[in-house]
Scaffold this active site. Structure first.
Site, PDB file in Angstrom:
ATOM      1  N   ALA A  31       1.674 -68.859  17.152  1.00  0.00           N
ATOM      2  CA  ALA A  31       2.608 -69.567  16.132  1.00  0.00           C
ATOM      3  C   ALA A  31       3.258 -70.666  16.891  1.00  0.00           C
ATOM      4  O   ALA A  31       3.668 -71.859  16.373  1.00  0.00           O
ATOM      5  CB  ALA A  31       3.546 -68.902  15.367  1.00  0.00           C
ATOM      6  N   PHE A  42       5.412 -68.293   9.780  1.00  0.00           N
ATOM      7  CA  PHE A  42       5.737 -67.644   8.584  1.00  0.00           C
ATOM      8  C   PHE A  42       6.079 -65.966   8.620  1.00  0.00           C
ATOM      9  O   PHE A  42       6.451 -65.649   7.512  1.00  0.00           O
ATOM     10  CB  PHE A  42       3.918 -67.626   7.897  1.00  0.00           C
ATOM     11  CG  PHE A  42       3.655 -68.934   7.203  1.00  0.00           C
ATOM     12  CD1 PHE A  42       4.279 -69.919   6.430  1.00  0.00           C
ATOM     13  CD2 PHE A  42       2.659 -69.511   8.138  1.00  0.00           C
ATOM     14  CE1 PHE A  42       3.669 -70.928   6.093  1.00  0.00           C
ATOM     15  CE2 PHE A  42       2.156 -70.686   7.807  1.00  0.00           C
ATOM     16  CZ  PHE A  42       2.813 -71.644   6.722  1.00  0.00           C
ATOM     17  N   ARG A  43       5.942 -65.693   9.914  1.00  0.00           N
ATOM     18  CA  ARG A  43       6.420 -64.233   9.962  1.00  0.00           C
ATOM     19  C   ARG A  43       8.028 -64.114  10.453  1.00  0.00           C
ATOM     20  O   ARG A  43       8.504 -63.311  10.361  1.00  0.00           O
ATOM     21  CB  ARG A  43       5.552 -63.648  11.343  1.00  0.00           C
ATOM     22  CG  ARG A  43       4.192 -63.500  10.939  1.00  0.00           C
ATOM     23  CD  ARG A  43       3.471 -62.881  11.936  1.00  0.00           C
ATOM     24  NE  ARG A  43       2.173 -62.804  11.826  1.00  0.00           N
ATOM     25  CZ  ARG A  43       1.502 -61.630  11.208  1.00  0.00           C
ATOM     26  NH1 ARG A  43       2.054 -60.611  11.063  1.00  0.00           N
ATOM     27  NH2 ARG A  43       0.118 -61.522  11.254  1.00  0.00           N
ATOM     28  N   GLN A 108      -4.479 -67.246  17.221  1.00  0.00           N
ATOM     29  CA  GLN A 108      -4.162 -66.567  16.200  1.00  0.00           C
ATOM     30  C   GLN A 108      -3.753 -67.290  14.793  1.00  0.00           C
ATOM     31  O   GLN A 108      -3.357 -66.935  13.832  1.00  0.00           O
ATOM     32  CB  GLN A 108      -2.897 -65.490  16.612  1.00  0.00           C
ATOM     33  CG  GLN A 108      -2.934 -64.723  17.851  1.00  0.00           C
ATOM     34  CD  GLN A 108      -1.815 -63.851  18.232  1.00  0.00           C
ATOM     35  OE1 GLN A 108      -0.991 -64.790  18.870  1.00  0.00           O
ATOM     36  NE2 GLN A 108      -1.381 -62.877  17.894  1.00  0.00           N
ATOM     37  N   ASP A 111      -4.268 -72.459  11.051  1.00  0.00           N
ATOM     38  CA  ASP A 111      -3.942 -73.959  10.222  1.00  0.00           C
ATOM     39  C   ASP A 111      -5.129 -74.840  10.787  1.00  0.00           C
ATOM     40  O   ASP A 111      -4.867 -76.237  10.126  1.00  0.00           O
ATOM     41  CB  ASP A 111      -2.730 -74.247  11.043  1.00  0.00           C
ATOM     42  CG  ASP A 111      -2.452 -74.021  12.495  1.00  0.00           C
ATOM     43  OD1 ASP A 111      -3.375 -74.589  13.106  1.00  0.00           O
ATOM     44  OD2 ASP A 111      -1.568 -73.702  12.917  1.00  0.00           O
ATOM     45  N   HIS A 128      -7.929 -64.445  13.561  1.00  0.00           N
ATOM     46  CA  HIS A 128      -7.225 -64.289  12.305  1.00  0.00           C
ATOM     47  C   HIS A 128      -7.987 -65.160  11.340  1.00  0.00           C
ATOM     48  O   HIS A 128      -7.302 -65.256  10.202  1.00  0.00           O
ATOM     49  CB  HIS A 128      -5.860 -64.423  12.250  1.00  0.00           C
ATOM     50  CG  HIS A 128      -5.155 -63.397  13.287  1.00  0.00           C
ATOM     51  ND1 HIS A 128      -3.867 -63.559  13.696  1.00  0.00           N
ATOM     52  CD2 HIS A 128      -5.416 -62.311  13.640  1.00  0.00           C
ATOM     53  CE1 HIS A 128      -3.494 -62.664  14.662  1.00  0.00           C
ATOM     54  NE2 HIS A 128      -4.668 -61.731  14.589  1.00  0.00           N
ATOM     55  N   CYS A 139     -21.267 -63.094  -0.213  1.00  0.00           N
ATOM     56  CA  CYS A 139     -22.427 -63.745   0.526  1.00  0.00           C
ATOM     57  C   CYS A 139     -22.019 -64.686   1.719  1.00  0.00           C
ATOM     58  O   CYS A 139     -22.605 -65.277   2.450  1.00  0.00           O
ATOM     59  CB  CYS A 139     -23.356 -64.858  -0.456  1.00  0.00           C
ATOM     60  SG  CYS A 139     -22.443 -66.253  -0.841  1.00  0.00           S
ATOM     61  N   CYS A 163     -23.190 -66.835  -5.672  1.00  0.00           N
ATOM     62  CA  CYS A 163     -23.403 -65.554  -6.056  1.00  0.00           C
ATOM     63  C   CYS A 163     -22.573 -65.027  -7.170  1.00  0.00           C
ATOM     64  O   CYS A 163     -22.727 -63.830  -7.572  1.00  0.00           O
ATOM     65  CB  CYS A 163     -23.715 -64.791  -4.904  1.00  0.00           C
ATOM     66  SG  CYS A 163     -22.046 -64.454  -4.061  1.00  0.00           S
ATOM     67  N   SER A 202       4.084 -64.373  20.684  1.00  0.00           N
ATOM     68  CA  SER A 202       4.957 -63.297  21.009  1.00  0.00           C
ATOM     69  C   SER A 202       4.111 -62.078  21.605  1.00  0.00           C
ATOM     70  O   SER A 202       4.801 -60.925  22.204  1.00  0.00           O
ATOM     71  CB  SER A 202       5.820 -62.817  19.876  1.00  0.00           C
ATOM     72  OG  SER A 202       4.747 -62.288  18.875  1.00  0.00           O
TER      73      SER A 202
END
Length: 259
Positions: A31, A42-43, A108, A111, A128, A139, A163, A202
């Site tokens: 991040a 966001f964390r 990770q 974006d 991620h 599918c 599908c 981190s």
């Protein structure tokens, strides 16, 4: 372990990645590289995940209300992603890949900023996933997020045109299994590099946090560039605490020795 806190010293240190003997560099980005492009972590405290609990994958599958909540959150994130642009650190990694020094970049982040910086897709592992588009859970077909907005605004979960399966942002959600192919590719790259760089992570989220240790055990040098201390700093030959974009501001500029 050497710790660098001076920006000029950090800039001189990273310049060696262009000029040194390293030929199989692997990079892990977190991040911290994207926050310098204006995308919130966001964390972190005050981020989306601290204000609202993330939607767990089993709940997404089971409950229409949770699917719609997740979709609304993806649109909130998409606004940040669309307005953000790659910074000098993103561009530096693209330059290293184009010079055939960087073998694999594991991110990770979800974006899409590495793609915006022109990083080659065949050397990129999004461990991620990616939150800038959707995919079908049945599918695997790819779908545009914006094209699903009317459906979401109408109170219905988007479905696959091919599908009929559920569409979901192509990110690994909490409680969802990590993609086996991406994890294997990332681990293999870590074990085959001569230099492993950590940029803005981190190293607290697994399995990505295990990759630097894999690289060190296989004989690679580890350099960590992160604002704060990480659990793996003791394994690194050098840690750098300066802002990433400023550290790489002149990287690959006039006079750079990129073959």
């Amino acid at each position: 372990m050497k710790c660098i806190t001076s920006l000029p010293e950090a800039q001189d240190f990273v310049a060696q990645f262009n000029k040194g003997s390293y030929r199989r560099i692997v990079v892990l980005t977190g991040a911290g590289i994207s926050t310098e492009s204006g995308i919130p972590d966001f964390r972190s405290p005050g981020g989306i995940w601290s204000r609202r609990q993330p939607v767990q994958y089993p709940d997404f599958l089971a409950l229409e209300s949770k699917r719609l909540e997740d979709w609304q959150r993806r649109y909130e994130m998409l606004a940040f992603f669309r307005s953000a642009f790659p910074n000098a650190a993103h561009r530096a990694m693209t330059g290293l890949a184009n010079a055939d020094r960087l073998a694999c970049l594991i991110t990770q982040n979800v974006d899409g900023l590495h793609q915006k910086a022109g990083f080659p897709e065949d050397r990129l592992v999004e461990i991620h996933g990616n939150s800038t588009y959707a995919s079908c859970l049945d599918c695997g077909a790819r779908a545009d997020l914006e094209a699903q907005r009317a459906c979401v605004d109408g109170g219905r979960s988007p479905r696959c045109d091919r599908c009929g399966g559920l569409l979901k942002a192509a990110v690994v959600s909490f409680g969802q299994q990590m993609p086996d192919d991406a994890v294997r590719k990332a681990a293999g790259a870590a074990q085959d590099c001569d230099l492993f760089l950590v940029l803005g992570s981190s190293l607290a989220v697994h399995p990505a946090a295990q990759l630097p240790a894999l690289a060190v055990r296989a004989g690679a040098e580890l350099v960590i560039l992160n604002r704060d201390a990480t659990p793996l700093d003791s394994l690194a030959s050098t840690v750098i605490r300066t802002p990433l974009a400023r550290t790489f501001a002149d990287f690959g500029g006039p006079g750079a020795d990129i073959p």
